[in-house]
Design a protein around this motif. Structure first.
Motif, PDB file in Angstrom:
ATOM      1  N   TRP A   1       0.828  -1.207   0.000  1.00 28.89           N
ATOM      2  CA  TRP A   1       0.000   0.000   0.000  1.00 28.89           C
ATOM      3  C   TRP A   1       0.862   1.256   0.000  1.00 28.89           C
ATOM      4  N   ARG A   2       2.056   1.170   0.602  1.00 30.66           N
ATOM      5  CA  ARG A   2       2.943   2.326   0.594  1.00 30.66           C
ATOM      6  C   ARG A   2       3.387   2.663  -0.842  1.00 30.66           C
ATOM      7  N   TYR A   3       3.673   1.628  -1.611  1.00 27.45           N
ATOM      8  CA  TYR A   3       4.101   1.870  -2.989  1.00 27.45           C
ATOM      9  C   TYR A   3       2.980   2.500  -3.799  1.00 27.45           C
ATOM     10  N   THR A   4       1.761   2.001  -3.574  1.00 27.15           N
ATOM     11  CA  THR A   4       0.645   2.568  -4.332  1.00 27.15           C
ATOM     12  C   THR A   4       0.349   3.976  -3.869  1.00 27.15           C
ATOM     13  N   LEU A   5       0.500   4.229  -2.573  1.00 26.76           N
ATOM     14  CA  LEU A   5       0.268   5.577  -2.064  1.00 26.76           C
ATOM     15  C   LEU A   5       1.320   6.536  -2.608  1.00 26.76           C
ATOM     16  N   ASN A   6       2.585   6.117  -2.577  1.00 21.78           N
ATOM     17  CA  ASN A   6       3.659   6.946  -3.131  1.00 21.78           C
ATOM     18  C   ASN A   6       3.440   7.175  -4.619  1.00 21.78           C
ATOM     19  N   LEU A   7       3.008   6.123  -5.281  1.00 23.16           N
ATOM     20  CA  LEU A   7       2.758   6.231  -6.703  1.00 23.16           C
ATOM     21  C   LEU A   7       1.638   7.218  -6.976  1.00 23.16           C
ATOM     22  N   ASN A   8       0.569   7.158  -6.158  1.00 27.27           N
ATOM     23  CA  ASN A   8      -0.555   8.070  -6.344  1.00 27.27           C
ATOM     24  C   ASN A   8      -0.158   9.504  -6.021  1.00 27.27           C
ATOM     25  N   ILE A   9       0.613   9.697  -4.963  1.00 31.30           N
ATOM     26  CA  ILE A   9       1.059  11.039  -4.620  1.00 31.30           C
ATOM     27  C   ILE A   9       1.978  11.579  -5.717  1.00 31.30           C
ATOM     28  N   ASN A  10       2.829  10.723  -6.216  1.00 32.48           N
ATOM     29  CA  ASN A  10       3.708  11.141  -7.316  1.00 32.48           C
ATOM     30  C   ASN A  10       2.906  11.507  -8.555  1.00 32.48           C
ATOM     31  N   ASN A  11       1.874  10.714  -8.831  1.00 37.13           N
ATOM     32  CA  ASN A  11       1.009  11.012  -9.983  1.00 37.13           C
ATOM     33  C   ASN A  11       0.319  12.354  -9.792  1.00 37.13           C
ATOM     34  N   LEU A  12      -0.160  12.612  -8.542  1.00 34.34           N
ATOM     35  CA  LEU A  12      -0.828  13.880  -8.280  1.00 34.34           C
ATOM     36  C   LEU A  12       0.142  15.048  -8.428  1.00 34.34           C
TER      37      LEU A  12
END
Length: 177
Positions: free
Chosen positions: A3-14
């Protein structure tokens, strides 16, 4: 950990999407985010507090009106109590048993009473032995005239050895007020 990777990925996307926006769009998106944040804080915190405050103010106003009404009524009640003539409530407050017991002592007939049984709050059965009939009649007359106690039922047995003495079973009653 996934979930950390997906959260980081989502924050990076934002962040990437935010960087692609023009300066005017960035200001507008920040302004909209601030407005949404303040509005959600208002809805979650201040709106319930304000609603409770309004309800409490209404309750206080209703209680104040009730208090004012009761205050005006209490003045009227006090005035009516002062206008009402004083009555002797001592006999009304006494029970039937107490009135009979007190009057039997006064009329000196207490020694003849062998048994006293209350049937209810307004009716008592008495058994008297070796009682002078004239004294009993005087007592009954005093009970009726002074206390409003009446004879409901009466059974008299004359003693063969002493005609002046009788055995009596009497049911006395008093009307409730």
């Amino acid at each position: 950990m996934a979930w950390r990777y997906t959260l980081n990925l989502n924050i990076n996307n934002l962040q990437k999407q935010f960087a692609l926006l023009s300066p005017r769009e960035r200001v507008l998106s920040i302004a909209v985010s601030v407005v949404v944040l303040f509005y959600s804080v208002y809805l979650l915190i201040f709106a319930p507090i304000l609603a409770d405050k309004i309800v409490l103010e209404q309750k206080i106003k209703a209680q104040q009106q009730t208090y004012q009404y009761l205050s005006s009524i209490s003045a009227e009640v006090a005035e009516l109590r002062n206008q009402q003539p004083e009555t002797d409530t001592s006999q009304e407050e006494q029970s039937l048993m107490v009135m009979i017991d007190t009057s039997s002592v006064e009329m000196d007939i207490k020694s003849s009473i062998k048994r006293m049984v209350p049937d209810d709050a307004y009716k008592v059965t008495l058994w008297l032995e070796d009682c002078a009939f004239d004294q009993f009649i005087d007592w009954m007359a005093a009970l009726e005239t002074n206390l409003g106690i009446t004879v409901s039922q009466l059974a008299v047995t004359v003693d063969q050895e002493n005609i002046d003495k009788v055995s009596i079973k009497v049911i006395l009653s008093k009307q409730p007020r």
